[in-house]
Each structure stands twice: as C-alpha cells, then as structure tokens.
Design a protein around this motif. Structure first.
Motif, PDB file in Angstrom:
ATOM      1  N   UNK A  34       0.834  -1.200   0.000  1.00  0.00           N
ATOM      2  CA  UNK A  34       0.000   0.000   0.000  1.00  0.00           C
ATOM      3  C   UNK A  34       0.870   1.252   0.000  1.00  0.00           C
ATOM      4  N   UNK A  35       1.926   1.252   0.804  1.00  0.00           N
ATOM      5  CA  UNK A  35       2.827   2.409   0.842  1.00  0.00           C
ATOM      6  C   UNK A  35       3.501   2.614  -0.516  1.00  0.00           C
ATOM      7  N   UNK A  36       3.946   1.534  -1.144  1.00  0.00           N
ATOM      8  CA  UNK A  36       4.580   1.632  -2.464  1.00  0.00           C
ATOM      9  C   UNK A  36       3.579   2.118  -3.508  1.00  0.00           C
ATOM     10  N   UNK A  37       2.349   1.646  -3.411  1.00  0.00           N
ATOM     11  CA  UNK A  37       1.312   2.056  -4.362  1.00  0.00           C
ATOM     12  C   UNK A  37       1.038   3.550  -4.237  1.00  0.00           C
ATOM     13  N   UNK A  38       0.936   4.039  -3.002  1.00  0.00           N
ATOM     14  CA  UNK A  38       0.688   5.471  -2.811  1.00  0.00           C
ATOM     15  C   UNK A  38       1.816   6.301  -3.416  1.00  0.00           C
ATOM     16  N   UNK A  39       3.040   5.896  -3.179  1.00  0.00           N
ATOM     17  CA  UNK A  39       4.182   6.643  -3.705  1.00  0.00           C
ATOM     18  C   UNK A  39       4.161   6.657  -5.229  1.00  0.00           C
TER      19      UNK A  39
END
Length: 115
Positions: A34-39
């Motif tokens: 999720x963190x990678x997707x947001x970035x």
C-alpha cells in the motif's frame, strides 16, 4: 463537499486518514505494498490530487478483499508495483499535470502551424 473543504483540501485529508485506518487493518506485506502504491500513484496526480481518490479507494478495496481471501500480495499485484500503478492510472484516465501541459503545448503548436 463544500467550497471551503475544496479550497483547503480538508476533504482529501479526511479521505487519506480514512484510507490509512483501513490500511492498518491489513497484513504487514499488504501494508508495505500500500505504501509503495501510494508513492507510485502520486506521480499521476493532477494539481490537487483529487483525481487519485477514487483510484486509491479502489486499490485499497482490492487489497482488503484479497487479504480476506488469503491471497499473497505477489499473487495480486505481481512483482512490478510501479508497472501496476502506471497501468492502473492510465486505464482510469488519471492524467498528471505534465500530461496536461503536454496537451496544451501540442494544441498551441498545432494552432501556430495552422493545423
């Protein structure tokens, strides 16, 4: 959403906080994804970022459903999260500010050339 929320962006802040609460309930590997997707998705944002809110909501919903089904994050997203985000944003029609400027430049040049 009222005028004040739209101007200040407080509606987006509330939405992002709600997304984070939902994401904290996911398993650790899903939270990292999720963190990678947001970035990776923010590079496809327009000036305000409002165009990404439905996309982020949909991706988080996908992660919640697949986590509940017991699938691994690699089964769902694959190894290329950046490619997943690019494909998702282009499919949803999320145009970045750069895309908008490119279109304006192309239109201006076409007018100058008389096309």
């Amino acid at each position: 959403m009222n005028f004040w929320e739209k101007i200040t962006g407080s509606d987006m802040t509330k939405a992002m906080k709600a997304f984070e609460v939902r994401a904290q309930k996911l398993p650790a590997d899903y939270q990292a994804a999720w963190e990678k997707i947001k970035v990776n998705l923010w590079s496809h944002s327009d000036f305000t970022g409002r165009n990404l809110m439905p996309i982020l909501d949909g991706v988080l919903g996908l992660l919640e459903e697949t986590a509940a089904d017991g699938q691994s994050v690699q089964e769902v997203l694959g190894d290329d999260i950046k490619g997943f985000c690019s494909a998702l944003a282009s499919e949803e029609g999320a145009k970045s500010l750069r895309d908008k400027w490119r279109q304006q430049l192309n239109t201006t040049i076409a007018k100058k050339l008389g096309k």
